[in-house]
Design a protein around this motif. Sequence first.
Motif, mmCIF file in Angstrom:
data_model
loop_
_atom_site.group_PDB
_atom_site.id
_atom_site.type_symbol
_atom_site.label_atom_id
_atom_site.label_comp_id
_atom_site.label_asym_id
_atom_site.label_seq_id
_atom_site.Cartn_x
_atom_site.Cartn_y
_atom_site.Cartn_z
ATOM 1 N N VAL A 142 16.729 27.230 -5.569
ATOM 2 C CA VAL A 142 15.578 26.555 -4.981
ATOM 3 C C VAL A 142 14.370 27.490 -4.867
ATOM 4 O O VAL A 142 13.244 27.078 -5.162
ATOM 5 N N LEU A 143 14.559 28.726 -4.432
ATOM 6 C CA LEU A 143 13.430 29.645 -4.279
ATOM 7 C C LEU A 143 12.759 29.953 -5.616
ATOM 8 O O LEU A 143 11.530 29.989 -5.705
ATOM 9 N N TRP A 144 13.568 30.153 -6.660
ATOM 10 C CA TRP A 144 12.997 30.377 -7.989
ATOM 11 C C TRP A 144 12.268 29.131 -8.473
ATOM 12 O O TRP A 144 11.231 29.224 -9.125
ATOM 13 N N ALA A 145 12.795 27.966 -8.152
ATOM 14 C CA ALA A 145 12.137 26.714 -8.553
ATOM 15 C C ALA A 145 10.762 26.593 -7.900
ATOM 16 O O ALA A 145 9.776 26.257 -8.565
ATOM 17 N N MET A 146 10.684 26.910 -6.616
ATOM 18 C CA MET A 146 9.389 26.850 -5.920
ATOM 19 C C MET A 146 8.429 27.893 -6.485
ATOM 20 O O MET A 146 7.234 27.624 -6.628
ATOM 21 N N PHE A 147 8.946 29.080 -6.813
ATOM 22 C CA PHE A 147 8.129 30.142 -7.392
ATOM 23 C C PHE A 147 7.496 29.685 -8.700
ATOM 24 O O PHE A 147 6.287 29.807 -8.896
ATOM 25 N N TRP A 148 8.311 29.151 -9.616
ATOM 26 C CA TRP A 148 7.800 28.744 -10.921
ATOM 27 C C TRP A 148 6.853 27.557 -10.818
ATOM 28 O O TRP A 148 5.850 27.499 -11.521
ATOM 29 N N LEU A 149 7.156 26.604 -9.934
ATOM 30 C CA LEU A 149 6.258 25.464 -9.766
ATOM 31 C C LEU A 149 4.918 25.911 -9.188
ATOM 32 O O LEU A 149 3.858 25.463 -9.630
ATOM 33 N N TRP A 155 -0.519 25.999 -17.587
ATOM 34 C CA TRP A 155 0.709 25.283 -17.245
ATOM 35 C C TRP A 155 1.764 25.483 -18.333
ATOM 36 O O TRP A 155 2.930 25.727 -18.047
ATOM 37 N N PHE A 156 1.341 25.422 -19.598
ATOM 38 C CA PHE A 156 2.281 25.561 -20.712
ATOM 39 C C PHE A 156 2.803 26.985 -20.848
ATOM 40 O O PHE A 156 3.970 27.185 -21.195
ATOM 41 N N VAL A 157 1.961 27.964 -20.559
ATOM 42 C CA VAL A 157 2.393 29.365 -20.611
ATOM 43 C C VAL A 157 3.449 29.615 -19.542
ATOM 44 O O VAL A 157 4.503 30.199 -19.809
ATOM 45 N N VAL A 158 3.198 29.152 -18.331
ATOM 46 C CA VAL A 158 4.169 29.322 -17.249
ATOM 47 C C VAL A 158 5.443 28.537 -17.559
ATOM 48 O O VAL A 158 6.546 29.019 -17.297
ATOM 49 N N SER A 159 5.326 27.358 -18.130
ATOM 50 C CA SER A 159 6.498 26.563 -18.511
ATOM 51 C C SER A 159 7.364 27.306 -19.510
ATOM 52 O O SER A 159 8.596 27.268 -19.426
ATOM 53 N N PHE A 160 6.734 27.975 -20.456
ATOM 54 C CA PHE A 160 7.471 28.726 -21.461
ATOM 55 C C PHE A 160 8.299 29.842 -20.816
ATOM 56 O O PHE A 160 9.486 30.001 -21.104
ATOM 57 N N PHE A 161 7.686 30.599 -19.908
ATOM 58 C CA PHE A 161 8.415 31.689 -19.254
ATOM 59 C C PHE A 161 9.477 31.158 -18.294
ATOM 60 O O PHE A 161 10.552 31.745 -18.156
ATOM 61 N N SER A 162 9.213 30.038 -17.654
ATOM 62 C CA SER A 162 10.208 29.402 -16.799
ATOM 63 C C SER A 162 11.405 28.919 -17.612
ATOM 64 O O SER A 162 12.554 29.031 -17.182
ATOM 65 N N CYS A 163 11.123 28.425 -18.802
ATOM 66 C CA CYS A 163 12.178 27.981 -19.721
ATOM 67 C C CYS A 163 13.088 29.144 -20.105
ATOM 68 O O CYS A 163 14.313 29.033 -20.069
ATOM 69 N N ILE A 164 12.498 30.257 -20.450
ATOM 70 C CA ILE A 164 13.286 31.443 -20.810
ATOM 71 C C ILE A 164 14.114 31.908 -19.621
ATOM 72 O O ILE A 164 15.293 32.247 -19.757
ATOM 73 N N HIS A 165 13.508 31.919 -18.439
ATOM 74 C CA HIS A 165 14.209 32.356 -17.233
ATOM 75 C C HIS A 165 15.423 31.472 -16.950
ATOM 76 O O HIS A 165 16.476 31.966 -16.541
ATOM 77 N N ALA A 166 15.295 30.172 -17.151
ATOM 78 C CA ALA A 166 16.418 29.259 -16.932
ATOM 79 C C ALA A 166 17.484 29.424 -18.009
ATOM 80 O O ALA A 166 18.680 29.310 -17.730
ATOM 81 N N ALA A 167 17.068 29.715 -19.234
ATOM 82 C CA ALA A 167 18.029 29.815 -20.347
ATOM 83 C C ALA A 167 18.917 31.037 -20.251
ATOM 84 O O ALA A 167 20.080 30.993 -20.658
ATOM 85 N N VAL A 168 18.418 32.123 -19.715
ATOM 86 C CA VAL A 168 19.202 33.365 -19.684
ATOM 87 C C VAL A 168 19.947 33.566 -18.366
ATOM 88 O O VAL A 168 20.574 34.588 -18.153
ATOM 89 N N TYR A 169 19.912 32.577 -17.486
ATOM 90 C CA TYR A 169 20.587 32.684 -16.184
ATOM 91 C C TYR A 169 22.095 32.782 -16.353
ATOM 92 O O TYR A 169 22.713 32.045 -17.107
ATOM 93 N N SER A 170 22.661 33.730 -15.635
ATOM 94 C CA SER A 170 24.103 33.895 -15.603
ATOM 95 C C SER A 170 24.517 34.095 -14.149
ATOM 96 O O SER A 170 24.150 35.121 -13.546
#
Length: 78
Positions: free
Chosen positions: A31-38, A60-75
């Motif tokens: 949740v905290l990361w979600a609020m950060f990216w939004l 918005w699209f630049v931040v979306s791109f980095f948020s996408c990468i952050h979500a994809a590499v989550y372990s």
Amino acid sequence: MSQGQGSAGNVLAALASLIIPGLGQLLQGRVLWAMFWLFFGCIGFLVTWLITLSLLPFGWFVVSFFSCIHAAVYSPRR
């Protein structure tokens, strides 16, 4: 079942974050990361709109791109 990088959950989260920054992190339960990216998505939108005064603020699209990468590499930690 693997919940690390490349899992179906991370792919769905990455796609969700590509549409709305932070949505993928929210789907992952961060949740905290979600609020950060939004928050930064909205700031990026506002700053680029103020600078360009166009209907297509690219921040918005630049931040979306980095948020996408952050979500994809989550372990998750075990």
